[in-house]
Write an enzyme that holds these catalytic residues in place. Structure first.
Site, PDB file in Angstrom:
ATOM      1  N   THR A 241       0.936  -1.183  -0.041  1.00  0.00           N
ATOM      2  CA  THR A 241       0.042  -0.065  -0.004  1.00  0.00           C
ATOM      3  C   THR A 241       0.976   1.261   0.124  1.00  0.00           C
ATOM      4  OG1 THR A 241      -0.195  -0.242   2.723  1.00  0.00           O
ATOM      5  CG2 THR A 241      -2.007  -1.040   1.508  1.00  0.00           C
TER       6      THR A 241
ATOM      7  N   THR B  62      -0.540   4.901  -1.754  1.00  0.00           N
ATOM      8  CA  THR B  62      -1.491   4.717  -2.319  1.00  0.00           C
ATOM      9  C   THR B  62      -1.922   6.384  -2.182  1.00  0.00           C
ATOM     10  OG1 THR B  62      -1.787   4.573   0.124  1.00  0.00           O
ATOM     11  CG2 THR B  62      -2.496   3.146  -1.605  1.00  0.00           C
TER      12      THR B  62
END
Ligand SMILES: Cc1ncc(COP(=O)(O)OP(=O)(O)O)c(N)n1
Ligand SMILES: Cc1nc(C(=O)O)sc1CCOP(=O)(O)O
Ligand SMILES: [Mg+2]
Length: 577
Positions: free
Chosen positions: A286, A289
């Site tokens: 992630t 992001t």
């Protein structure tokens, strides 16, 4: 909870009469929507989303595909190319900041220029260092880009000083820019601070009033409203209302930091509220992001979308990217990067094509036919037990058997290892490796030369080489090997007349080897920690024989060693090494 009085107070503290005039500079005229956004909305509308249905009615219908990487790409069409200027920090790990922005824009068919505000020494573990680019030079970059390119949208990320914020605000006012997206970056995904709270005042006063969209996550939203706690959706709404009073046309408070699987982002334009829902993807990859979402929105705006469809298309792109990032193994840290360009060469497929993932060398089990005989085990029983205990790769080392017996054994072992998802190599014998379809061979300095073995085995098989010096490791690399086995680290009874190179010899090989190294010789649960700690560079694991196979319970012995190795690697990762 925020009261109306506190909201007004914070807004007043940051606002000024100039804000109203500055707002005139935000010009976002929505031309017809891009195929991707329209289509995505069509797909969703058919699933009954009234908000998107309304948009679709306004914009007309299209039958193109929803996948942004498959839609018409203006970069290929000989038309005016939509352009974004990303004003952000560089992430040396390639996952966030400028690097994420460029990849996201490229994936969405938008040209991305840059003004780099800071250079970070960063990886998937965290941020190790920050070097701010001198403000005058940021200004020069902005001038270079804005005076030449027809920039549709400016997107800002890490702005590490108040003066830098002012310079960016001036540039946005001075040049013709259709929209400004402000990602108020403060903290990296790793939790490391990128920008101090000192810039908050100037950000709120100078830049937010010019912004068409500001995209804080929950900690950033909390910082922007004076440190008030934001811990649920009503708090997010209140924060959005306060931030909106600072001047941006739209506020998107992102809810990813709340723990629910249904992620809710709040979009507010001073009049209407939208709750934008998305499902949390089960992935550790992630990193970047926030940057990716903001730059994707900027890209969609640059292509001509109105704000809501731009945000929806960007969120759709991000969720596709997250799905394509799940299997990515890049870096040793807890949060890996995204697969922004999943539609080009697929990084996940590339990892499958890699002959050897160096991480597979972590616990390398080398069988011994004598030991198996002594403990009345077949080779395949021994291999099964080792893999079930946590061995990450296996080598079948048979010094006595006739070829036919060796081949039969090897076939059974390959079957077991492959069933359990682990690679199996053959010691010394290329012919057996080929005949049983093993994953490769391990060769010593007096075995078949590596270049000949590579020519015979072809590009897909793994070749490991025993090396006691950095020079041998260099040679092996040039000849086409994949990893180095280096030892004996300690004296061993398993291999007769073996020269011991010690920890210092191993260190030299690790330092001088262009290939990943696995240590071998006299290694056990008692000394594995000191070996792994002595050579952090390039040492990917340990290869062991007697401490697994000369034991009453191979599975238990392997599991014990496995947990010791994991402990060291996890500590090293946490320490950022
Ligand atoms: C992982 C690994 N490293 C070193 C060796 C030793 O190979 P070699 O020098 O060819 O000696 P033999 O194993 O053939 O006796 C190895 N087998 N595995
Ligand atoms: C096969 C082998 N090669 C070595 C080298 O130094 O290259 S030492 C070794 C034997 C390792 O066995 P144990 O884990 O029982 O000490
Ligand atoms: Mg050999």
């Amino acid at each position: 909870m925020l009261t109306q009085a506190s909201i007004d107070g914070i807004a007043a503290a940051y606002s000024s009469s100039a804000l109203v005039d500055l707002r005139k500079f935000t010009r976002l005229k929505p031309p017809p929507p891009p195929a991707a956004a329209a289509l995505f909305l069509k797909a969703r509308t058919e699933m009954g989303d009234p908000l998107k249905a309304e948009f679709l009615q306004q914009q007309g219908q299209s039958n193109a595909m929803a996948d942004p990487l498959l839609t018409e790409n203006p970069l290929k069409q000989g038309k005016k190319v939509p352009c974004v200027l990303s004003v952000a920090g560089s992430d040396s790990g390639g996952g966030a900041g400028i690097q994420a922005d460029m990849k996201a824009c490229a994936a969405l068919g938008v040209y991305c220029t840059t003004a780099i505000t800071a250079v970070t020494a960063q990886n998937t573990v965290g941020v190790q260092g920050i070097h701010c680019v001198p403000e005058d030079f940021v200004e020069q970059q902005l001038q270079s880009v804005l005076s030449d390119f027809d920039i549709d949208v400016v997107k800002t990320g890490m702005l590490p000083s108040s003066r830098m914020v002012k310079i960016v605000a001036t540039a946005v006012r001075d040049y013709r820019v259709r929209a400004l997206v402000v990602d108020p970056v403060m903290v990296a995904t790793s939790g490391d601070e990128l920008v101090g709270p000192a810039i908050l005042g100037v950000l709120c006063k100078e830049l937010l009033p010019l912004a068409d969209l500001v995209t804080p996550n929950i900690p950033e939203a909390s910082a922007l409203i004076g440190g008030k706690c934001v811990s649920n959706i009503p708090d997010m709404r209140e924060a959005a209302a306060v931030i909106h009073q600072l001047g941006p046309r739209y506020v998107l408070v992102k809810g990813g930091h709340l723990t629910s699987n249904d992620i809710v982002d709040i979009l507010y334009d001073g009049k209407d509220w939208h709750e934008l829902h998305s499902l949390r993807e089960e992935t550790h990859n992630t990193h970047g992001t926030g940057c990716t979402l903001a730059s994707s929105i900027a890209a969609e705006l640059a292509k001509g979308a109105a704000m809501l469809p731009a945000i929806l298309a960007a969120k759709e792109y991000l969720s596709i990217v997250l799905k394509h990032s799940k299997k990515l193994m890049i870096g040793k840290g807890p949060q890996g990067p995204l697969n922004h360009l999943y539609g080009l060469a697929n990084l996940v497929d590339m990892t499958n094509q890699m002959r050897l993932n160096p991480r597979d060398l972590m616990l390398y089990a080398v069988t011994d036919s004598d030991m198996n005989r002594r403990w009345h085990r077949s080779s395949s029983e021994a291999v099964r037990a080792a893999v079930e205990g946590g061995a990450t790769i296996v080598q079948l080392r048979e010094k006595e058997a006739e070829s036919r017996e060796f081949l039969t054994d090897a076939e059974a072992c390959v079957e077991v290892a492959h069933q359990l998802g682990v690679r199996l190599l053959i010691n010394d014998r290329l012919d057996i490796a080929m005949a049983c379809n093993a994953d490769g061979v391990h060769l010593g300095q007096s075995d078949m030369p590596v270049s000949v073995a590579r020519a015979i085995l072809g590009p897909k098989k793994i070749i490991g080489v025993s090396c006691k010096t950095p020079e041998q490791a260099q040679e092996a690399w040039k000849a086409g090997a994949d990893y180095i086995g280096s030892g004996g680290v300690y004296p061993t009874k398993t291999k007769k007349d073996n020269k011991t190179i010690g920890l210092s010899g191993l260190y030299d090989v690790c330092k001088g080897s262009p290939l990943p190294v696995v240590a071998i010789g006299g290694i056990s649960a008692a000394n594995v920690e000191e070996i792994l700690r002595s050579c952090p560079v390039n040492l990917f694991g340990v290869a062991v024989v007697s401490c697994l196979f000369d034991q009453p319970d191979i599975r238990a012995a392997t599991a014990n060693l496995h947990s010791k190795i994991l402990k060291v690697f996890n500590t090293q990762r946490a320490e950022g090494r």
